[in-house]
Design an enzyme around this catalytic site. Structure first.
Site, short mmCIF file in Angstrom:
data_model
loop_
_atom_site.label_atom_id
_atom_site.label_comp_id
_atom_site.label_asym_id
_atom_site.label_seq_id
_atom_site.Cartn_x
_atom_site.Cartn_y
_atom_site.Cartn_z
N LYS A 11 -38.67 13.71 10.39
CA LYS A 11 -38.60 12.80 11.36
C LYS A 11 -39.28 12.48 12.33
O LYS A 11 -39.86 11.99 13.72
CB LYS A 11 -37.25 13.46 12.04
CG LYS A 11 -36.33 12.28 12.92
CD LYS A 11 -34.94 12.56 12.90
CE LYS A 11 -34.04 11.07 13.68
NZ LYS A 11 -32.93 11.48 13.43
N LYS A 68 -29.45 5.16 -0.87
CA LYS A 68 -29.01 3.95 0.42
C LYS A 68 -29.86 3.69 1.91
O LYS A 68 -29.77 2.17 2.05
CB LYS A 68 -27.64 4.92 0.92
CG LYS A 68 -28.16 6.12 2.11
CD LYS A 68 -26.71 6.23 2.67
CE LYS A 68 -26.96 7.99 2.52
NZ LYS A 68 -27.38 9.07 2.01
N LYS A 98 -37.55 4.69 -5.89
CA LYS A 98 -36.13 5.84 -6.07
C LYS A 98 -34.87 5.10 -5.47
O LYS A 98 -34.93 4.32 -4.69
CB LYS A 98 -36.55 6.99 -5.74
CG LYS A 98 -35.32 8.15 -5.86
CD LYS A 98 -35.58 9.42 -4.47
CE LYS A 98 -34.08 9.73 -4.60
NZ LYS A 98 -34.55 11.22 -4.01
P1 ADP Z 1 -29.56 9.15 -0.53
O1 ADP Z 1 -31.32 8.91 -1.09
O2 ADP Z 1 -29.17 7.48 -0.61
O3 ADP Z 1 -29.78 8.52 1.71
P2 ADP Z 1 -29.11 11.35 -0.54
O4 ADP Z 1 -29.83 12.05 -0.53
O5 ADP Z 1 -27.11 11.67 0.09
O6 ADP Z 1 -29.25 10.27 -1.61
O7 ADP Z 1 -28.72 12.32 -2.32
C1 ADP Z 1 -27.29 13.17 -2.27
C2 ADP Z 1 -28.18 13.69 -3.68
O8 ADP Z 1 -27.77 12.48 -4.62
C3 ADP Z 1 -28.73 14.45 -3.73
O9 ADP Z 1 -28.60 15.52 -4.48
C4 ADP Z 1 -29.82 13.78 -4.46
O10 ADP Z 1 -30.68 14.51 -5.18
C5 ADP Z 1 -28.96 12.85 -5.55
N1 ADP Z 1 -30.22 11.74 -5.49
C6 ADP Z 1 -30.07 10.72 -4.72
N2 ADP Z 1 -30.65 9.41 -5.34
C7 ADP Z 1 -30.77 9.78 -6.35
C8 ADP Z 1 -32.13 8.64 -7.27
N3 ADP Z 1 -32.34 7.52 -7.05
N4 ADP Z 1 -31.82 9.76 -8.31
C9 ADP Z 1 -31.46 10.76 -8.96
N5 ADP Z 1 -30.80 11.96 -7.73
C10 ADP Z 1 -30.53 10.98 -6.99
#
Ligand code: ADP
Ligand code: TRP
Length: 322
Positions: A110, A192, A189
């Site tokens: 950040k 959100k 990947k």
């Molecule tokens: P985002 O990337 O949507 O913000 P988060 O960081 O909140 O998702 O992820 C929450 C959990 O889901 C973490 O343990 C992360 O490793 C898993 N995760 C998120 N996106 C993926 C993805 N595209 N493939 C595999 N695991 C994921």
């Protein structure tokens, strides 16, 4: 073994969350003592809208239950319902070198982007350490991005134990399996933050529409394709049956098919895959009292564990005079 993991309610869950994390936590409940929580104190560093935080927290709990988290096997609770964790966080913070937090990537990233970070984000790894240490957790299933935080947790626990005698159980990170990178609609990947997600409980029609929009390489119909390099196939693999997958694999290698056909098969398989979870979710949605009861019972159990640990810690460092 006590297995613990937390998930932030910062958006509705998508396939990446499910196949990359949630499904694996849920599987562990059958063989271990699972503690799973909705990390709403962490989410407070980004979600600053009251109604939004409330509904995302509630939805996260309902989603986990609908996806198979069994409250008779595992303990499901909301992070802020266990205030002992915040107290433990303070105790740990007094023994946390600034340099350790300055090296943590959430804060560093950040800052590198020139954004103003608050103390909540800066001290986030200490709260995460408290989350883990408050329950004497042995294993923490996490994605690669969280491994650094588990290291911080071990450092803090280790130095407290060194200073005051053994008060904390040292946890270990359990790296989540190789479904680890679910691709999104654009092939990057799924996340959100990239606006490329397929929601687990998103309206089936909307999901179908999104699937039809997935970007693919242009290829003459008759030419074969390598399933391992294909975005659509990587998604299909997650939701198709073994037989469907074998048939699709053969079709790719033979050629003579269009992307539209694969997209339709993917949308059909996805609908079927999440159908029972959808039904369970609708039932839970109609029974809010039950959901509240599950979360309160989970919090009571989690609090009992955290209180024992906190008393041990307060005793160890001289916060108790009796
Ligand atoms: P985002 O990337 O949507 O913000 P988060 O960081 O909140 O998702 O992820 C929450 C959990 O889901 C973490 O343990 C992360 O490793 C898993 N995760 C998120 N996106 C993926 C993805 N595209 N493939 C595999 N695991 C994921
Ligand atoms: N920081 C984790 C994430 O963003 C969520 C989390 C909070 C967590 N506390 C935890 C994960 C404790 C495991 C253990 O994904």
């Amino acid at each position: 073994m006590r297995v613990l993991s937390g998930i932030q309610p910062t958006g509705r869950f998508h396939w990446g969350n499910y196949f990359g994390a949630i499904r694996q936590y849920i599987d562990l409940q059958h063989e271990h003592d699972g503690y799973y929580f909705i990390a709403n104190l962490h989410a407070l560093t980004t979600v600053r809208d009251k109604a939004m935080l409330q509904s995302l927290t509630r939805d996260a709990a309902i989603d986990l239950l609908a996806l198979g988290l069994d409250p008779n096997k595992a303990t499901l609770f909301v992070q802020s319902d266990v205030p002992e964790v915040s107290e433990l966080c303070w105790i740990l913070m007094t023994g946390t070198p600034m340099g350790l937090l300055e090296r943590c990537h959430a804060f560093k990233d950040k800052q590198a982007r020139g954004l103003a970070a608050d103390a909540g984000l800066f001290t986030y790894p200490v709260l995460m350490a408290a989350d883990i240490l408050a329950y004497d957790a042995n294993w923490v299933p996490v994605g690669q991005d969280q491994v650094q935080h588990i290291e911080v947790c071990r450092d803090l626990a280790g130095s407290f134990n060194h200073q005051y005698g053994k008060a904390f159980v040292l946890p270990e990170a359990r790296l989540l399996g190789n479904a680890a990178k679910v691709p999104g609609l654009d092939g990057e990947k799924m996340s959100k933050s990239y606006n490329n997600t397929l929601g687990i409980f998103e309206d089936a029609k909307a999901v179908r529409k999104k699937i039809m929009r997935i970007t693919t390489d242009s290829r003459p119909m008759e030419e074969p394709a390598d399933p391992d390099k294909d975005n659509l196939f990587q998604l299909y693999r997650l939701v198709a049956t073994t037989e469907e997958l074998a048939a699709m694999d053969a079709l790719y290698r033979r050629g003579g098919f269009g992307d539209g056909e694969v997209k339709k098969a993917l949308a059909d398989a996805a609908e079927r895959y999440f159908e029972s979870a959808r039904q369970r979710r609708a039932e839970l949605e109609n029974n809010p009292a039950h959901v509240t009861e599950v979360l309160l019972a989970g919090a009571a159990k989690a609090r009992a564990t955290a209180t024992t640990v906190l008393n041990r810690v307060k005793q160890a460092c001289g916060l108790r005079t009796f």
